[in-house]
Motif scaffolding. Structure first.
Motif, PDB file in Angstrom:
ATOM      1  N   ALA A 123     -14.461  -4.464  -4.998  1.00 42.22           N
ATOM      2  CA  ALA A 123     -14.467  -4.387  -3.540  1.00 42.22           C
ATOM      3  C   ALA A 123     -13.330  -3.509  -3.029  1.00 42.22           C
ATOM      4  O   ALA A 123     -13.208  -3.329  -1.821  1.00 42.22           O
ATOM      5  CB  ALA A 123     -14.356  -5.781  -2.948  1.00 42.22           C
ATOM      6  N   ARG A 124     -12.538  -2.989  -3.929  1.00 35.21           N
ATOM      7  CA  ARG A 124     -11.398  -2.124  -3.588  1.00 35.21           C
ATOM      8  C   ARG A 124     -10.440  -2.811  -2.637  1.00 35.21           C
ATOM      9  O   ARG A 124      -9.906  -2.221  -1.716  1.00 35.21           O
ATOM     10  CB  ARG A 124     -11.878  -0.803  -3.020  1.00 35.21           C
ATOM     11  CG  ARG A 124     -12.669  -0.012  -4.010  1.00 35.21           C
ATOM     12  CD  ARG A 124     -13.171   1.243  -3.373  1.00 35.21           C
ATOM     13  NE  ARG A 124     -13.989   1.961  -4.345  1.00 35.21           N
ATOM     14  CZ  ARG A 124     -13.933   3.255  -4.507  1.00 35.21           C
ATOM     15  NH1 ARG A 124     -13.121   3.979  -3.798  1.00 35.21           N
ATOM     16  NH2 ARG A 124     -14.702   3.836  -5.391  1.00 35.21           N
ATOM     17  N   HIS A 125     -10.235  -4.102  -2.834  1.00 36.61           N
ATOM     18  CA  HIS A 125      -9.305  -4.930  -2.063  1.00 36.61           C
ATOM     19  C   HIS A 125      -9.630  -4.943  -0.577  1.00 36.61           C
ATOM     20  O   HIS A 125      -8.757  -5.153   0.252  1.00 36.61           O
ATOM     21  CB  HIS A 125      -7.863  -4.490  -2.297  1.00 36.61           C
ATOM     22  CG  HIS A 125      -7.502  -4.401  -3.737  1.00 36.61           C
ATOM     23  ND1 HIS A 125      -7.423  -5.513  -4.537  1.00 36.61           N
ATOM     24  CD2 HIS A 125      -7.228  -3.347  -4.533  1.00 36.61           C
ATOM     25  CE1 HIS A 125      -7.095  -5.136  -5.759  1.00 36.61           C
ATOM     26  NE2 HIS A 125      -6.980  -3.827  -5.778  1.00 36.61           N
ATOM     27  N   ASN A 126     -10.891  -4.734  -0.245  1.00 38.31           N
ATOM     28  CA  ASN A 126     -11.348  -4.780   1.134  1.00 38.31           C
ATOM     29  C   ASN A 126     -11.892  -6.187   1.403  1.00 38.31           C
ATOM     30  O   ASN A 126     -12.853  -6.609   0.771  1.00 38.31           O
ATOM     31  CB  ASN A 126     -12.442  -3.735   1.361  1.00 38.31           C
ATOM     32  CG  ASN A 126     -12.926  -3.693   2.778  1.00 38.31           C
ATOM     33  OD1 ASN A 126     -12.612  -4.548   3.586  1.00 38.31           O
ATOM     34  ND2 ASN A 126     -13.708  -2.666   3.085  1.00 38.31           N
ATOM     35  N   PRO A 127     -11.277  -6.933   2.330  1.00 38.53           N
ATOM     36  CA  PRO A 127     -11.706  -8.317   2.541  1.00 38.53           C
ATOM     37  C   PRO A 127     -13.167  -8.455   2.961  1.00 38.53           C
ATOM     38  O   PRO A 127     -13.810  -9.438   2.621  1.00 38.53           O
ATOM     39  CB  PRO A 127     -10.789  -8.829   3.651  1.00 38.53           C
ATOM     40  CG  PRO A 127      -9.733  -7.824   3.835  1.00 38.53           C
ATOM     41  CD  PRO A 127     -10.162  -6.561   3.186  1.00 38.53           C
ATOM     42  N   ILE A 128     -13.696  -7.483   3.675  1.00 34.93           N
ATOM     43  CA  ILE A 128     -15.090  -7.569   4.108  1.00 34.93           C
ATOM     44  C   ILE A 128     -16.030  -7.260   2.939  1.00 34.93           C
ATOM     45  O   ILE A 128     -17.077  -7.886   2.793  1.00 34.93           O
ATOM     46  CB  ILE A 128     -15.338  -6.629   5.303  1.00 34.93           C
ATOM     47  CG1 ILE A 128     -14.496  -7.105   6.482  1.00 34.93           C
ATOM     48  CG2 ILE A 128     -16.810  -6.579   5.665  1.00 34.93           C
ATOM     49  CD1 ILE A 128     -14.487  -6.167   7.654  1.00 34.93           C
ATOM     50  N   ALA A 129     -15.643  -6.320   2.092  1.00 38.03           N
ATOM     51  CA  ALA A 129     -16.485  -5.959   0.947  1.00 38.03           C
ATOM     52  C   ALA A 129     -16.453  -7.015  -0.147  1.00 38.03           C
ATOM     53  O   ALA A 129     -17.357  -7.059  -0.983  1.00 38.03           O
ATOM     54  CB  ALA A 129     -16.039  -4.613   0.377  1.00 38.03           C
ATOM     55  N   ILE A 130     -15.455  -7.873  -0.141  1.00 36.47           N
ATOM     56  CA  ILE A 130     -15.369  -8.913  -1.171  1.00 36.47           C
ATOM     57  C   ILE A 130     -16.550  -9.872  -1.064  1.00 36.47           C
ATOM     58  O   ILE A 130     -17.061 -10.354  -2.068  1.00 36.47           O
ATOM     59  CB  ILE A 130     -14.022  -9.659  -1.077  1.00 36.47           C
ATOM     60  CG1 ILE A 130     -12.933  -8.771  -1.668  1.00 36.47           C
ATOM     61  CG2 ILE A 130     -14.058 -10.993  -1.780  1.00 36.47           C
ATOM     62  CD1 ILE A 130     -11.561  -9.346  -1.627  1.00 36.47           C
TER      63      ILE A 130
ATOM     64  N   GLY B 169       0.802  -1.221   0.000  1.00 36.84           N
ATOM     65  CA  GLY B 169       0.000   0.000   0.000  1.00 36.84           C
ATOM     66  C   GLY B 169       0.832   1.267   0.000  1.00 36.84           C
ATOM     67  O   GLY B 169       0.509   2.236  -0.673  1.00 36.84           O
TER      68      GLY B 169
ATOM     69  N   ALA C  69     -12.322  -8.403  -6.799  1.00 38.07           N
ATOM     70  CA  ALA C  69     -11.334  -7.721  -5.954  1.00 38.07           C
ATOM     71  C   ALA C  69     -11.263  -6.232  -6.274  1.00 38.07           C
ATOM     72  O   ALA C  69     -11.141  -5.400  -5.375  1.00 38.07           O
ATOM     73  CB  ALA C  69      -9.964  -8.362  -6.135  1.00 38.07           C
TER      74      ALA C  69
END
Length: 133
Positions: free
Chosen positions: A65-72, A4, A62
């Motif tokens: 979800a902007r590489h957000n594990p919860i949004a995936i 990041g 991915a």
């Protein structure tokens, strides 16, 4: 942290290059294990259903979800619903096989356009953020 913001990771003394290579190796190993279990389930034979386009869908999920594990999770459920309803869409509406891919592509293009235009025009800016002094 290394992927990041590499400069911040270097400032903290982390070996950024080694971390990135190790993470890529672990991700590749996980992908290989997933692929081998998938091919083993088809009784040791590779067939046409083995290459089902999961890579494209995974990249798209991915990214959305902007590489957000919860949004995936909800994004993957949404795309799973689109793929699962593909056969129904084709039969009921008499549409071609590529309809699901077109829907996925349109979703991706709309996201890219919205990300590009966000904040560039006054119409797309959030109102009520004026400086209060």
């Amino acid at each position: 942290m290394a992927g990041g913001n590499p400069r911040a990771a270097l400032a903290q003394g982390l070996p950024v290059g080694k971390l990135i290579v190790i993470c890529c190796m672990i991700a590749g190993a996980c992908a290989g294990l997933a692929g081998s279990s998938r091919s083993r389930r088809s009784r040791g034979r590779a067939n046409a259903s083995l290459a089902a386009g999961y890579g494209f869908t995974g990249i798209l999920v991915a990214f959305l979800a902007r590489h957000n594990p919860i949004a995936i999770i909800p994004v993957a459920i949404m795309f799973g619903g689109i793929v699962a309803s593909g056969g129904l869409i084709q039969r009921r509406m008499d549409l071609p096989d590529a309809t699901v891919l077109v829907l996925q592509g349109l979703t991706f293009v709309v996201l890219l356009v919205s990300e590009t235009l966000y904040g560039r025009f006054k119409i797309f800016q959030v109102s009520g953020t004026a400086d209060r002094t």
